[in-house]
Design a protein around this motif. Structure first.
Motif, PDB file in Angstrom:
ATOM      1  N   ALA A 217     -14.815  66.309 -14.343  1.00 19.80           N
ATOM      2  CA  ALA A 217     -15.865  66.619 -15.356  1.00 19.80           C
ATOM      3  C   ALA A 217     -16.306  65.322 -15.977  1.00 19.80           C
ATOM      4  CB  ALA A 217     -15.895  67.977 -15.970  1.00 19.80           C
ATOM      5  N   ASP A 218     -15.363  64.674 -16.574  1.00 19.22           N
ATOM      6  CA  ASP A 218     -15.419  63.486 -17.345  1.00 19.22           C
ATOM      7  C   ASP A 218     -16.144  62.160 -16.375  1.00 19.22           C
ATOM      8  OD1 ASP A 218     -14.253  64.749 -19.610  1.00 19.22           O
ATOM      9  OD2 ASP A 218     -12.287  63.677 -19.087  1.00 19.22           O
ATOM     10  N   ARG A 219     -15.656  62.075 -15.317  1.00 17.80           N
ATOM     11  CA  ARG A 219     -16.174  60.985 -14.341  1.00 17.80           C
ATOM     12  C   ARG A 219     -17.825  61.307 -14.110  1.00 17.80           C
ATOM     13  NH1 ARG A 219     -11.054  61.794 -12.880  1.00 17.80           N
ATOM     14  NH2 ARG A 219     -11.595  63.147 -10.937  1.00 17.80           N
ATOM     15  N   GLN A 220     -17.973  62.415 -13.695  1.00 24.30           N
ATOM     16  CA  GLN A 220     -19.439  62.938 -13.433  1.00 24.30           C
ATOM     17  C   GLN A 220     -20.309  62.759 -14.620  1.00 24.30           C
ATOM     18  OE1 GLN A 220     -18.715  66.801 -11.680  1.00 24.30           O
ATOM     19  NE2 GLN A 220     -18.035  65.964  -9.808  1.00 24.30           N
ATOM     20  N   GLN A 221     -19.619  63.253 -15.878  1.00 23.52           N
ATOM     21  CA  GLN A 221     -20.916  62.979 -16.645  1.00 23.52           C
ATOM     22  C   GLN A 221     -20.785  61.499 -17.202  1.00 23.52           C
ATOM     23  OE1 GLN A 221     -22.416  64.763 -18.576  1.00 23.52           O
ATOM     24  NE2 GLN A 221     -23.047  63.784 -20.445  1.00 23.52           N
ATOM     25  N   ALA A 222     -19.790  60.844 -17.136  1.00 23.59           N
ATOM     26  CA  ALA A 222     -20.021  59.304 -17.453  1.00 23.59           C
ATOM     27  C   ALA A 222     -21.133  58.757 -16.635  1.00 23.59           C
ATOM     28  CB  ALA A 222     -18.698  58.813 -17.419  1.00 23.59           C
ATOM     29  N   CYS A 223     -20.859  59.104 -15.249  1.00 22.41           N
ATOM     30  CA  CYS A 223     -21.742  58.407 -14.049  1.00 22.41           C
ATOM     31  C   CYS A 223     -23.313  58.669 -14.386  1.00 22.41           C
ATOM     32  CB  CYS A 223     -21.247  58.938 -12.812  1.00 22.41           C
ATOM     33  SG  CYS A 223     -22.280  58.399 -11.361  1.00 22.41           S
ATOM     34  N   ARG A 224     -23.451  60.071 -14.868  1.00 23.96           N
ATOM     35  CA  ARG A 224     -24.769  60.489 -14.946  1.00 23.96           C
ATOM     36  C   ARG A 224     -25.373  60.057 -16.345  1.00 23.96           C
ATOM     37  NH1 ARG A 224     -22.396  65.821 -14.247  1.00 23.96           N
ATOM     38  NH2 ARG A 224     -22.544  66.373 -11.970  1.00 23.96           N
ATOM     39  N   CYS A 225     -24.648  59.662 -17.234  1.00 22.48           N
ATOM     40  CA  CYS A 225     -25.234  59.118 -18.639  1.00 22.48           C
ATOM     41  C   CYS A 225     -25.485  57.560 -18.194  1.00 22.48           C
ATOM     42  CB  CYS A 225     -23.740  58.817 -19.480  1.00 22.48           C
ATOM     43  SG  CYS A 225     -23.550  60.458 -20.398  1.00 22.48           S
ATOM     44  N   LEU A 226     -24.774  56.997 -17.397  1.00 20.11           N
ATOM     45  CA  LEU A 226     -25.158  55.550 -17.054  1.00 20.11           C
ATOM     46  C   LEU A 226     -26.184  55.409 -15.971  1.00 20.11           C
ATOM     47  CD1 LEU A 226     -21.389  54.409 -16.438  1.00 20.11           C
ATOM     48  CD2 LEU A 226     -22.999  53.777 -18.068  1.00 20.11           C
ATOM     49  N   LYS A 227     -26.225  56.212 -15.229  1.00 21.52           N
ATOM     50  CA  LYS A 227     -27.487  56.401 -14.346  1.00 21.52           C
ATOM     51  C   LYS A 227     -28.815  56.740 -14.947  1.00 21.52           C
ATOM     52  CE  LYS A 227     -25.862  57.146  -9.725  1.00 21.52           C
ATOM     53  NZ  LYS A 227     -26.213  57.771  -8.658  1.00 21.52           N
TER      54      LYS A 227
END
Length: 122
Positions: free
Chosen positions: A74-84
């Protein structure tokens, strides 16, 4: 967040690299915020856009910190979404430079760096 706007693509790529390092899925909710991601990777912007030929140690500190903080899927997915979400604001990102940042910081990434990373698969 002006610095984040000028670094989106580079930041996205770096975060995607770091986030994919630990790919074990977990049902936990994300504890990482977009502010944390941006702050951790902001020092990488000058290097990733070619405005600086030297990778600052503060960039590597941020990459390593983000890698450690993104301990769940969940952390990795959230960070990825933030960056995208920030990706469209940077026009001068050099993806070749960005792709090399984790290695230069001693963070191993077992996959190619790509702007087309599917955040849901992290």
């Amino acid at each position: 967040m002006a610095a984040l706007n000028s670094s989106s693509r580079m930041t996205i790529a770096v975060a995607a690299l770091v986030l994919l390092v630990v790919a074990a899925p977990s049902p936990a909710s994300a504890a990482i915020s977009c502010g944390q991601v941006g702050s951790a990777l902001a020092p990488c912007i000058p290097y990733g856009t070619g405005r600086s030929s030297a990778l600052p140690s503060s960039c590597c500190t941020g990459v390593k910190s983000l890698n450690s903080a993104a301990s769940t899927s969940a952390d990795r997915q959230q960070a990825c979404r933030c960056l995208k979400n920030l990706a469209g604001t940077v026009k001068s990102v050099n993806m070749g430079l960005v792709a090399g940042i984790p290695g230069k910081c001693g963070v191993s990434v077992p996959f190619p760096i790509s702007m087309s990373t599917d955040c849901n698969k992290l």
